[in-house]
Design an enzyme around this catalytic site. Structure first.
Site, PDB file in Angstrom:
ATOM      1  CE1 TYR A 110      -3.272  -2.951   1.318  1.00 39.12           C
ATOM      2  CE2 TYR A 110      -2.122  -2.912   3.198  1.00 39.12           C
ATOM      3  CZ  TYR A 110      -3.004  -3.434   2.351  1.00 39.12           C
ATOM      4  OH  TYR A 110      -3.597  -4.585   2.734  1.00 39.12           O
ATOM      5  CB  CYS A 168      14.901 -12.533  -3.960  1.00 39.54           C
ATOM      6  SG  CYS A 168      15.968 -13.538  -2.831  1.00 39.54           S
TER       7      CYS A 168
END
Ligand code: LLP
Length: 457
Positions: A355, A382
């Site tokens: 968000y 990652c």
């Protein structure tokens, strides 16, 4: 060691540089000998003892928030259920605390129901939500004797009726209405607009049809209506607007269907402070607006005032929690930015990636020093988007420092995941100088538990 709320102002004076973070930290926060102390527990010592990453929650702050809701809603109307939204953070100790404070619980899956029941939560005080409840979940709810099921689709109404009749149960239900209100919040957590997967649209006439069918179907007792317009809402007018709309609808139901709406549940959504300048409405202001508006609108329409329910999640737990990490790699890219990497990230707090949420961080072992540098707190996953704090103020960081991210008590642990097979942090509750696990840290064995090693033939 912990200070009562009334002593909060003196603590500000001691806090010097972290003083500006007080509005986002738990109410028991102090700085002692340069260390961040919450609930009387030294966060640096705790991090070393319990390990990092670690969610820490201040029990006193949670209790204050629950009690504020009880106080400032029932001040205006006796019959208000405070229904804590378990999706914000749930474990058995939390369920037990909610029950001890005389509040109800909102569950939105069979899993949340199982946790609540296992904690001995009185099923009569459980409200059940979900836009796609499975038959299994509905059966679990009926057999547990939950207080209310909030129905979300015509299809669910039919299924619930059949399942209830088969069991000789008459189940109280609330009809979830989508009032067509655009709450002032992030698109992903806005739920009251017409284009929503939740509820029955009011403007298309679906909501009235749903009430008619509920009344007509066997095994169902139409108790009332539910709305939830979104989350992290600052503008109380959004709630007022929704209440005007829903009470007018109650009047329409009375006229068209001739049935009384005995309960009105206005959902959750009150926003909290994540950053220094944030000034959300208080629970006191929220309680006054919501309860008084319902009473006024009912008076306008000549309706009896129904029993009411509010369903706060975030505003109960967000500011009660912090996450502690250990600083690992620090990468300074001249003229670009400094990355301070920590031993967690989007697996324990996905809100920044999801968000673009704003968080504040400080170094718990340098809490009395000024936050003079600007750093991006990155996780160990990652993904480049694995960021917890983007370009925020921070004390000069060094490897091994204990970094604290503020206001992570809501929707962090509950949205956590095992990406990169990261084990999830445990949750510690602190109170009066003591700490205890309420959710233990995962181990590699937990990762292997569900892995069925069916060797390649
Ligand atoms: N009632 C219902 C039916 C809900 O769907 C929700 C939240 C609440 C109550 C509690 O709302 P609150 O008081 O916490 O705003 N993952 C997002 C938040 C999703 C909220 C979902 N529903 C986030 O991290 O911001």
């Amino acid at each position: 060691m912990s200070k009562p709320v009334s002593q909060r102002p003196p603590a500000v004076a001691d806090m010097k540089t972290a003083a500006d973070l007080l509005n986002v930290l738990p109410e028991t926060t102090e700085i002692i000998d340069g260390h961040l102390v919450i609930g009387g527990v030294d966060m640096v010592a705790l991090a070393h003892e319990a390990g990092t990453a670690l969610y820490v929650m201040d029990e006193q702050t949670i209790v204050t928030q629950l009690r504020d809701y009880v106080k400032w809603t029932r001040y205006h109307w006796d019959e208000v259920d405070i229904v804590y939204a378990g999706k914000a953070f749930l474990c058995r100790t939390m369920a037990e605390l909610v029950q001890r404070e005389g509040c109800c619980l909102d569950v939105s899956s069979g899993g949340e129901l199982a946790i609540a029941l296992s904690a001995g939560f009185d099923s009569a005080n459980i409200y059940v939500h979900g836009n796609n409840k499975t038959d299994t979940e509905l059966i679990e709810c009926l057999e547990a004797g939950v207080g209310r099921i909030v129905v979300d689709s015509f299809e669910e109404l039919e299924r619930l009726s059949t399942l209830a009749v088969e069991r000789g149960i008459v189940q109280p239900v609330l009809v979830r209405v989508t009032p067509g209100i655009e709450a002032d919040t992030h698109d992903y957590i806005r739920t009251g607009a017409e284009d929503s997967k939740f509820g029955f649209g009011l403007n298309q006439g679906f909501a009235l049809e749903a009430v008619k069918r509920t009344v007509a179907l066997e095994g169902l007792d139409y108790e009332g209506l539910h709305i939830h317009i979104g989350s992290q809402i600052y503008a109380l007018q959004s709630f007022s607007e929704a209440i005007r709309t829903i009470v007018a609808f109650i009047a329409e139901i009375q006229r068209e269907v001739g049935v009384e709406t005995r309960l009105l549940d206005t959902g959750g959504g009150l926003g909290v402070a994540y950053g220094v300048p944030d000034e959300p409405a208080t629970i006191q202001e929220y309680g006054k607006v919501v309860i008084d508006d319902i009473k006024e609108e009912c008076a306008k329409h000549g309706l009896p005032v129904p029993r009411m329910a509010v369903e706060p999640g975030r505003s109960i737990v967000a500011n009660a929690g912090v996450t502690l990490y250990t600083v690992g790699v620090i990468k300074e890219i001249p003229g670009v930015r400094t990355y301070v990497s920590v031993d967690g990230g989007m697996s324990d707090n996905i809100r920044t990636s999801l968000y673009d949420a704003h968080y504040e961080a400080l170094i718990a072992n340098k809490a009395d020093r000024p936050r003079t540098t600007t750093a991006t707190v990155a996780g160990k996953h990652c993904e480049s988007g694995d960021i917890v704090v983007s370009d925020g103020p921070l004390q000069e960081a060094e490897v091994g420092d204990i970094l604290c991210v503020c206001a992570t008590g809501a929707y962090a642990q509950s949205l956590s995941n095992n990406y990169n097979k990261q084990v999830r942090p445990g949750v510690v509750w602190v109170k009066e100088g003591q700490w205890r696990w309420v959710v233990r840290r995962e181990t590699y064995d937990d990762l292997l538990r569900c892995d069925v090693f069916d060797k390649v033939q």
